[in-house]
Enzyme design. Structure first.
Site, PDB file in Angstrom:
ATOM      1  N   ASP A 262       0.867  -1.168   0.000  1.00 20.29           N
ATOM      2  CA  ASP A 262       0.000   0.000   0.000  1.00 20.29           C
ATOM      3  C   ASP A 262       0.910   1.227   0.000  1.00 20.29           C
ATOM      4  OD1 ASP A 262      -2.412   1.359  -0.102  1.00 20.29           O
ATOM      5  OD2 ASP A 262      -2.760   1.258   2.040  1.00 20.29           O
ATOM      6  N   ASP A 266       1.056   7.216   4.687  1.00 25.15           N
ATOM      7  CA  ASP A 266      -0.311   7.678   4.461  1.00 25.15           C
ATOM      8  C   ASP A 266      -0.789   8.455   5.681  1.00 25.15           C
ATOM      9  OD1 ASP A 266      -0.272   6.441   2.029  1.00 25.15           O
ATOM     10  OD2 ASP A 266      -1.921   5.062   2.420  1.00 25.15           O
ATOM     11  N   ARG A 318       0.847   9.156  -6.308  1.00 22.41           N
ATOM     12  CA  ARG A 318       0.565   9.639  -4.954  1.00 22.41           C
ATOM     13  C   ARG A 318       1.808  10.235  -4.295  1.00 22.41           C
ATOM     14  NH1 ARG A 318      -3.486   4.990  -2.350  1.00 22.41           N
ATOM     15  NH2 ARG A 318      -4.944   4.938  -4.099  1.00 22.41           N
TER      16      ARG A 318
END
Length: 445
Positions: A262, A266, A318
Site C-alpha cells: 500500500d 499515508d 501519490r
C-alpha cells in the site's frame, strides 16, 4: 542487490555519523519546520516526541518483541526507542522467521484452509463474475490476513521518538501505525520517526476488488508508516523502499498485478500537523495518500501536511495524492529511471477540496515524461504550482506544470488554492534542489 547497496546507489549516501547521539535522539522539531511545528495548547512547542523521557524510558532494541515491549502501547509516558540492526516484523513469538505460508488460516465457518490456488480458482472473474468475493476462501483469506497483521502492525504510542541507532538500522516488513486508541476525531500523538531504514512492508494476502477500476485490482493493507486520527508527527531522514518484494518481481493474477504494497506514508482519518522531511522514498507505486476518501468530510480543516527536501525515486503515483488538506510540497527532488517511467502514473494528485501548494520542486525524468503528466485531477479544482524545473537548472528547464496539464486535458485546474504557506524555515531556489536533496535525504545525512 542488497539493501545497503540499493540505498547507497539511490541516495548517493554516505554516513555522516556512526551512531545516534544523545542530542539527536532528544532533538525536537525546529520552529517553523512545517506543519508539525504548529504550536497548540496541548503542545506549545510543536512536535517534541520523546524528548522529555527519563533514563528509565530510553530503550535500545534489536528484535520485534523488545520493540513492542519498549513502545508499550498505549502508554503515553515520554520514551525514546533506539533500533539497532534490522528488525524483522515477520517472526513468531520466539523470534523465528515466518513466511506467508505460515500465516495461512482456515475459514472459521467451514475449516477450509486458505490457499492462493484455491482462492484464484474460486474467484476468477470469468466464472465468479465482477462481484466481491464471499465464501470459504475469502473468509480464510481474511483470517490469514489478520494473523499476519497481528505480527507486522507495530502500534506507536503518544510522546515517542523512534530512531535508528546507526546507519542502516531499521525495520523489515513492519507497519508502524501511529494512531491513538480512538478511531474518531484526533489526538496529539506527538511522535517522531527518524533515521530508519524501512523496507518491504508487504501484505501476504492482498484483497481482490473486482470493481476497483475497469479491470479490478489487488489491494494491500499495510503502509510503512500510517498516521491516523493523530496530530503532531515528524517523519524525518528515513529511507523507505521495496527490495525483496519489488513490484516487477510480483506475479499477475486475473490480468492485474498482485499488489502486495500500500503506501509508504499515508496520512488519513482527521490527522493534522505532520511534517515529512529529508526522506528517501524509492521503488514503490503508491507513495503518499493524504485523506482516505472523498466522503470523509470530517477531514475538512485538518490534514495539514508539509513535504520538503525528500528524494522521490521511481515512485508510480501519490507523491502525494491529496484530499481536503492544506499541503505544502516544496524543494523535493523527483527522479525517474527509464524502467520507473514504464509504470509512472503521476506525482501530484489534486483530490476533492484539496489545497495543494507546490513550490520549487525539481524533476529529473526521461524525455517521454512531459510536465503535463506530473499532475492528475481526482475531483479537485485547483493546484498552486510555482518554480518547478525539469531536467536541468537553467531558465530553459523552467516549466509551468498546471498550464501544461490544462493544455492536455479537457477539464482544467485553477491555481488559487485559497491559502499561502507561512510555516516553513526556508524555500531553497530550485537550482540547488538536486544536489542538496540527493546529498542530504535519507538516514544520518
Amino acid at each position: 542487490m542488497s539493501i545497503r547497496t540499493t540505498l547507497a546507489t539511490l541516495a548517493f549516501a554516505f554516513p555522516l555519523c556512526a551512531h545516534a547521539g544523545h542530542a539527536l535522539e532528544r532533538q525536537t522539531i525546529a520552529p517553523d519546520d512545517g506543519w508539525a511545528a504548529q504550536p497548540t495548547a496541548a503542545l506549545p512547542a510543536g512536535t517534541t516526541g520523546g524528548a522529555a523521557a527519563d533514563e528509565a524510558h530510553v530503550f535500545t532494541v534489536s528484535d520485534r518483541n523488545a520493540l513492542v515491549a519498549a513502545l508499550n502501547f498505549p502508554d503515553p509516558t515520554p520514551k525514546i526507542v533506539r533500533i539497532e540492526g534490522m528488525i524483522d516484523a515477520n517472526v513468531d513469538a520466539s523470534g523465528q522467521p515466518l513466511t506467508c505460508a505460515d500465516y495461512a488460516r482456515p475459514d472459521p465457518q467451514t475449516g477450509e484452509l486458505y490457499s492462493l490456488d484455491a482462492f484464484l480458482a474460486a474467484y476468477d472473474p470469468a466464472t465468479w463474475g465482477r462481484t466481491n468475493p464471499s465464501g470459504p476462501q475469502e473468509r480464510a483469506r481474511a483470517a490469514s490476513a489478520a494473523a499476519q497483521q497481528a505480527r507486522v502492525r507495530i502500534r506507536v504510542p503518544a510522546n515517542t521518538t523512534i530512531i535508528g541507532a546507526g546507519h542502516g538500522d531499521g525495520l523489515r516488513g513492519a507497519w508502524l501505525d501511529i494512531r491513538p486508541s480512538s478511531t474518531t476525531g484526533n489526538q496529539p500523538m506527538n511522535v517522531i520517526v527518524r533515521n530508519l531504514l524501512l523496507v518491504d512492508s508487504a501484505d501476504c494476502f492482498p484483497q481482490w476488488s473486482p470493481t476497483d477500476g475497469a479491470d479490478g485490482n489487488w489491494n494491500a493493507l499495510y503502509d510503512a508508516i500510517s498516521v491516523r486520527n493523530a496530530t503532531h508527527v515528524w517523519i524525518d531522514h528515513n529511507a523507505m523502499l521495496d527490495v525483496a518484494t519489488r513490484d516487477e518481481n510480483a506475479p499477475t493474477y486475473f490480468g492485474r498485478l498482485y499488489q502486495r504494497h500500500d503506501g509508504l506514508v499515508d496520512v488519513t482519518n482527521e490527522s493534522d500537523f505532520v511534517t515529512v522531511s529529508w526522506n528517501l522514498m524509492a521503488n514503490h507505486d503508491k507513495a503518499m495518500l493524504i485523506g482516505s476518501s472523498d466522503g470523509a468530510t470530517v477531514d475538512r480543516g485538518k490534514l495539514r501536511v508539509t513535504l520538503h527536501h525528500n528524494l522521490f525515486h521511481d515512485l508510480g503515483q501519490r507523491v502525494p495524492r491529496v484530499r481536503y488538506g492544506q499541503v505544502h510540497v516544496f524543494n523535493n527532488q523527483y527522479t525517474l529511471t527509464e524502467s520507473g517511467a514504464g509504470t509512472y502514473a503521476y506525482s501530484l494528485g489534486a483530490g476533492i477540496e484539496s489545497q495543494l501548494f507546490a513550490q520549487n520542486n525539481h524533476f529529473l525524468v526521461p524525455t517521454a515524461v512531459t510536465p503535463d503528466l506530473f499532475v492528475e485531477r481526482f475531483n479537485g479544482t485547483a493546484l498552486h504550482e510555482e518554480g518547478t524545473m525539469r531536467n536541468g537548472v537553467s531558465r530553459h528547464a523552467r516549466v509551468d506544470v498546471v498550464a501544461a496539464y490544462n493544455a492536455a486535458n479537457a477539464v482544467p485546474l485553477g491555481s488559487d488554492v485559497g491559502w499561502t504557506p507561512t510555516l516553513y524555515r526556508r524555500v531553497d531556489p530550485t537550482v540547488v534542489v538536486p544536489i542538496v536533496v540527493i546529498l542530504g535525504a535519507g538516514p544520518f545525512k
